[in-house]
Design a protein around this motif. Structure first.
Motif, mmCIF file in Angstrom:
data_model
loop_
_atom_site.group_PDB
_atom_site.id
_atom_site.type_symbol
_atom_site.label_atom_id
_atom_site.label_comp_id
_atom_site.label_asym_id
_atom_site.label_seq_id
_atom_site.Cartn_x
_atom_site.Cartn_y
_atom_site.Cartn_z
ATOM 1 N N HIS A 121 49.107 93.025 79.158
ATOM 2 C CA HIS A 121 49.884 93.819 80.129
ATOM 3 C C HIS A 121 51.107 94.462 79.475
ATOM 4 N N HIS A 127 40.543 92.572 77.506
ATOM 5 C CA HIS A 127 41.322 91.643 78.342
ATOM 6 C C HIS A 127 40.562 91.380 79.636
ATOM 7 N N HIS A 165 39.313 87.911 81.871
ATOM 8 C CA HIS A 165 39.263 86.446 82.025
ATOM 9 C C HIS A 165 37.897 86.038 82.544
ATOM 10 N N HIS A 171 49.947 87.018 77.070
ATOM 11 C CA HIS A 171 50.412 87.648 78.299
ATOM 12 C C HIS A 171 51.938 87.698 78.241
ATOM 13 N N ASP A 213 41.156 92.717 83.305
ATOM 14 C CA ASP A 213 41.823 91.450 83.623
ATOM 15 C C ASP A 213 40.863 90.487 84.331
HETATM 16 ZN ZN ZN Z 1 45.193 88.448 82.085
#
Ligand code: ZN
Ligand code: HPA
Length: 331
Positions: A232, A14, A16, A208, A289
């Motif tokens: 998450h 995970h 981005h 998400h 993230d």
């Molecule tokens: Zn994320």
């Protein structure tokens, strides 16, 4: 312990791409192309694109992306950004990384073709694969759930079009589909058709959920979208039935401890449910993230687990192995 965790080959499921651009690269690209920024000094720019502490909610967490988007100027810039994201993974001994990104978010400001975004990322990843053969990067298309023709007041690709785009690139590294962006007001049930198309074609499904909204969002992602992983998901702890659903279905939560505190998905690091979920037998993975926005590495996130939550080296080894199992794209 830092050196041990750093040297351990790890997987990040995970991450981005938009949240992984080096501040110095944002400055470089924008200065080169004459794009105005408040500053071209990498340290000053870092203060704008990195959060200095916890914010009110996910909406505020996403503010740095307004500056970051200024560097998605063209295909060449995007290729550089993707290359460096893989290089940074390599430097942290992340041997497998799934880079997720929103093609429409990366394309809109400079009116790029979606295929320019995709081709740029493929090119950057392929260049990195030649330079760093021990590091594998795959792609996840993240539909921005809160962006549309209505909210952006401009022509905008539909979720179905984005799902088809993801499938078009399945032979060039796309391994999954995701929804990201503001969660409240944009429930999973709005995205049933694009997820069905990708799921039936064999792409991995993550979403998400339970970050900015409650457990019902996680239930929706599992039951309506067929998610086998959840971005998450920390708010599942508010409903024991959803905790049981996630555990019994073997759905992996993609936890990102530092991000979860910054977005206020959890109130504080101390109250992060990582230990509780682990002990309850919920499948979890540890991820970054947005390395730039959160100013973290994957090594740092594992360090937090050991230093703040009492995870043993053996337990860390188990989590690293779990991420390998949960990966969408390992051959
Ligand atoms: Zn994320
Ligand atoms: N949640 C939703 N959208 C995002 C995130 C996140 O944590 N990071 C980047 N875009």
């Amino acid at each position: 312990m830092h050196d041990h965790l750093l040297s351990l080959p790890k997987s990040d499921l995970h991450r981005h791409l938009e949240g992984a651009v080096r501040p110095a690269t944002i400055a470089d690209i924008c200065r080169d192309r004459g794009v105005p920024l408040p500053t071209y000094d990498p340290d000053e720019l870092a203060k704008i694109v990195q959060l200095s502490g916890q914010v009110a909610d996910l909406g505020e967490f996403l503010i740095p992306f307004r500056t970051i988007k200024m560097c998605f100027t063209d295909r060449e810039a995007i290729a550089r950004i993707a290359f460096e994201a893989v290089e940074d993974a390599h430097l942290d001994n992340v041997s497998y990384v799934e880079l997720r990104f929103s093609p429409e978010f990366m394309a809109f400001y400079y009116k790029l073709a979606l295929t320019d975004v995709m081709d740029g990322i493929v090119e950057g990843i392929e260049t990195a694969a030649r330079r760093y053969p021990g590091t594998t990067a795959k792609m996840i298309v993240s539909i921005s759930r809160d962006l549309s023709e209505e909210t952006m007041r401009m022509p905008w690709p539909t979720p179905i079009e984005l799902a088809r785009l993801a499938l078009d690139y399945a032979d060039r590294g796309v391994v999954g589909l995701d929804i990201a962006g503001r969660e409240r007001g944009y429930p999973p049930e709005l995205f049933i058709d694009p997820f069905r198309i990708c799921r039936e074609a064999g792409l991995g499904i993550t979403a998400h959920a339970g970050e900015d909204a409650g457990p019902e969002s996680v239930r929706g992602a599992i039951e309506s979208l067929g998610a086998t992983r959840i971005g998450h998901g920390v708010r599942v702890v508010r409903d024991p039935e959803v905790v049981a659903l996630v555990r019994d279905r073997g759905v992996y939560l993609e936890l990102c401890p530092t991000s979860n505190v910054l977005t206020r998905a959890v109130e504080s690091l101390e109250s992060h449910p990582v230990r509780y979920l682990y002990d309850a037998g919920v499948p979890i993975t540890i991820n970054t993230d947005d390395p730039t926005v959160c100013n973290v590495t994957l090594t740092h996130e594992y360090e937090l687990l050991m230093e703040r939550f009492g995870f043993t080296p053996g337990e860390i080894g188990g989590l690293v192995a779990a991420s390998e199992v949960a990966a969408f794209g390992r051959d």
